[in-house]
Design an enzyme around this catalytic site. Sequence first.
Site, mmCIF file in Angstrom:
data_model
loop_
_atom_site.group_PDB
_atom_site.id
_atom_site.type_symbol
_atom_site.label_atom_id
_atom_site.label_comp_id
_atom_site.label_asym_id
_atom_site.label_seq_id
_atom_site.Cartn_x
_atom_site.Cartn_y
_atom_site.Cartn_z
ATOM 1 N N LYS A 130 -9.124 18.200 11.256
ATOM 2 C CA LYS A 130 -8.267 19.372 11.081
ATOM 3 C C LYS A 130 -8.927 20.614 11.685
ATOM 4 O O LYS A 130 -8.274 21.422 12.343
ATOM 5 C CB LYS A 130 -7.970 19.576 9.584
ATOM 6 C CG LYS A 130 -7.012 18.501 9.060
ATOM 7 C CD LYS A 130 -6.959 18.381 7.554
ATOM 8 C CE LYS A 130 -6.132 17.122 7.183
ATOM 9 N NZ LYS A 130 -6.057 16.841 5.755
ATOM 10 N N GLN A 138 -7.985 19.203 0.307
ATOM 11 C CA GLN A 138 -8.043 17.798 0.716
ATOM 12 C C GLN A 138 -7.986 16.878 -0.510
ATOM 13 O O GLN A 138 -8.720 17.065 -1.472
ATOM 14 C CB GLN A 138 -9.326 17.540 1.533
ATOM 15 C CG GLN A 138 -9.432 16.152 2.125
ATOM 16 C CD GLN A 138 -8.366 15.844 3.168
ATOM 17 O OE1 GLN A 138 -7.880 16.723 3.882
ATOM 18 N NE2 GLN A 138 -7.961 14.595 3.254
ATOM 19 N N ASP A 187 0.713 21.888 3.655
ATOM 20 C CA ASP A 187 0.793 20.445 3.410
ATOM 21 C C ASP A 187 2.198 20.045 2.956
ATOM 22 O O ASP A 187 2.559 18.874 2.995
ATOM 23 C CB ASP A 187 -0.184 20.072 2.279
ATOM 24 C CG ASP A 187 -1.361 19.252 2.765
ATOM 25 O OD1 ASP A 187 -1.231 18.578 3.804
ATOM 26 O OD2 ASP A 187 -2.405 19.273 2.089
HETATM 27 N N1 GUN Z 1 -5.407 13.096 1.918
HETATM 28 C C1 GUN Z 1 -4.837 12.154 2.706
HETATM 29 N N2 GUN Z 1 -3.841 12.693 3.447
HETATM 30 C C2 GUN Z 1 -3.775 13.996 3.116
HETATM 31 C C3 GUN Z 1 -2.957 15.076 3.545
HETATM 32 O O1 GUN Z 1 -2.041 14.943 4.379
HETATM 33 N N3 GUN Z 1 -3.228 16.283 2.975
HETATM 34 C C4 GUN Z 1 -4.201 16.455 2.039
HETATM 35 N N4 GUN Z 1 -4.363 17.671 1.538
HETATM 36 N N5 GUN Z 1 -4.971 15.476 1.620
HETATM 37 C C5 GUN Z 1 -4.761 14.254 2.163
#
Ligand code: GUN
Length: 283
Positions: A54, A98, A121
């Site tokens: 990211k 996350q 998200d």
């Molecule tokens: N963990 C696995 N996929 C994601 C996601 O798309 N966003 C977040 N915040 N955590 C994750």
Amino acid sequence: MSAIVISGKDVANRMRSELKDKVSKFIEEKNIVPNLAVILVGENPASVSYVTGKQKGCEQTNMKSTMIRMPIETTEQDLLNAVKKLNNDETVHGILVQLPLPKHINENKIIDTISVEKDVDGFSPINVGKMVLNEDCFLPCTPAGIIKLIKETNIDMTGKHAVIIGRSNIVGKPVTHLLLRENATVTVCHSRTKNLSEFTRNADILVAAIGKAKFVTKDMIKPGAVVIDVGVNRVDSKLYGDVDYENVLDVASYITPVPGGVGPMTITMLLENTFEACKRMIK
Ligand code: GUN
């Protein structure tokens, strides 16, 4: 017959390059740099790797990322305070916590605290509700990326039977609604589904989000199906999808690889959401 491979990596690179141009122009005009804040609690290797992706995505598109690493012992209250601080920080446009979080922290409580305007998200209850109601909102990144990849095939989803394996809040449930929006007929299967193959063999579009390496085998696929593999399974430090890729290639019409399929798209949709959040905030 061998399926056409839908390269999420290529689609993502194309989108990121276009986004970079738009972001650069925006920065020149407004003198504001879109900023994504990412909170990572603990050191889960998969999460570290996602978060690094990211950050790299932000760099690639001229956006800023603010990384906040917190130790595994972080209390729920400390994490709530960190989120609230970012909610009130005008220089932050998108917030991502996350997942998964350590067991002593209530994930829903944290997600509920992220300001709706910064919830890039698309996980907050308000954004989820708006998505279901087809209202303007931040779409969750993996499901939105999946729809983009299916659109790459130029196959009209109207009336197609889409079968999803998995009912998670992050993928299975939201992608159900996005496929409905595209006028597909949607079936959701999960770990308790009986006679799974009977459903999957009827799928024109199959979305595999199970979390088990090579779970979906050739005999489970309708010839000519579009197969989207959302799985990221590490086995002996190698990555595998949920689909038995080499063998399913023979029966599917289109298939996404792992790595290089859905993964890069998820991050790209997050970058798009962050830029959008920034634009909306300064309006
Ligand atoms: N963990 C696995 N996929 C994601 C996601 O798309 N966003 C977040 N915040 N955590 C994750």
